[in-house]
Design an enzyme around this catalytic site. Structure first.
Site: not given
Length: 325
Positions: A119, A252, A282
């Site tokens: 990520c 993020h 996500n």
């Protein structure tokens, strides 16, 4: 080279995004697994996610985002010197997504490679591209974050499958930012001792892969709060700045509670935080460029704004980037 020479940072001149056509709401997921819209929303902030079709591969989505970024910057593929793709879900082990996109764009010049930092991948890719440009090894680099995490999920595990979505975001970095503009700072970190709290048990992000994502959500959350706060402070202090100097936080998009926690530490108002987790879920390495593209194109982010980006992912990896747009 003399220590007195300061090389100019890269400036951001293009943004682009692509989201799969299919949208799956929490209520739709609740018909397949033991969950509910309320359970997902209260714990994560997620209401829906985009899921890729068989045709919407990493290469397909990355190309779409790249073309949008080129269009925004009013550039052609032949103007680009390199492509760096941040992804944990390539269509093949090799060739890389980057060189496939290079071919799809009709580029015969320059270089392309993939970067894997989960990520945090987009922050790592930004930093890498910035250093290429500062070293005068490239004038313009296309940086892409793309993921098809839906192909790595165990759709019977409600603790993980509700969290992720698919998509791609892209930016273009160019040389010769003016003093005080462009990528002012990037800070990268990793700690392999925590590799087993968030990982994929296998390889390759194609639909035939047996690899599945595994996560200890409680531990990931604990580390995220601490490490992201440290990375943010590190980037600001290096430039002699504080949270009061930031116009926009583009984090993020993993969990609304983590996003809120970082914003509180910076004493930012909610309207200074770009949030897409509710609609995108996500999307791993794609989440920051997707959010950045949205906020630039809808006019929230304006020329001269100071933007702070941060992310944490499996590895563990984490980092931050400070950008004067």
């Amino acid at each position: 080279m003399s220590n007195s020479v300061t090389l100019a940072n890269a400036k951001l001149t293009g943004v682009g995004a692509y989201l799969p056509q299919k949208i799956v709401t929490n209520d739709e997921l609740a018909t397949r697994i033991d969950t509910s819209d309320e359970w997902i929303r209260t714990r994560t902030g997620i209401r829906q996610r985009h899921l890729a079709s068989e045709e919407e591969t990493s290469v397909f989505m990355a190309k779409k985002a790249a073309l949008a970024a080129l269009d925004y910057a009013q550039l052609k593929p032949e103007d680009i010197d390199g492509i760096i793709v941040a992804t944990s879900t390539p269509d093949q082990v090799f060739p890389s997504v980057a060189v496939r996109v290079q071919a799809e764009l009709g580029m015969t010049q320059g270089f392309g490679f993939d970067l894997s930092a989960a990520c945090s991948g987009f922050i790592f890719a930004l930093s890498t591209a910035n250093n290429f440009i500062k070293a005068r090894q490239a004038e313009r680099i296309l940086v892409i974050g793309v993921e098809v995490f839906s192909r790595l999920l165990d759709w019977s595990d409600r603790t993980t499958c509700v969290l992720f979505g698919d998509g791609a975001g892209a930016v273009i970095l160019e040389a010769n930012a003016k003093k005080g503009e462009g990528l002012l700072s990037t800070k990268l970190h990793s700690d392999g001792r925590y590799g087993d709290i968030l990982y994929v048990d296998g390889a390759a992000g194609n639909s035939d892969s047996k690899a599945k994502l595994k996560m200890n959500g409680r531990e990931v959350f604990r580390h995220a709060v601490t490490h992201l706060a440290d990375a943010v402070e590190e980037a600001l202090s290096e430039q002699g700045l504080t949270g009061a100097d930031i116009h926009w936080l583009v984090p993020h998009q993993a969990n609304q509670r983590i996003i809120d926690g970082v914003a509180r530490k910076l004493q930012l108002d909610a309207n200074q935080v770009v949030v897409t987790v509710d609609r995108h879920a996500n999307t791993s390495a794609a989440s920051i460029p997707l959010a950045l593209s949205e906020a630039v194109k809808d006019g929230r982010i304006k020329k001269g704004d100071l933007i702070l980006m941060e992310a944490l992912g499996g590895g563990l990896t984490w980092g931050s980037a400070l950008l004067r747009f």
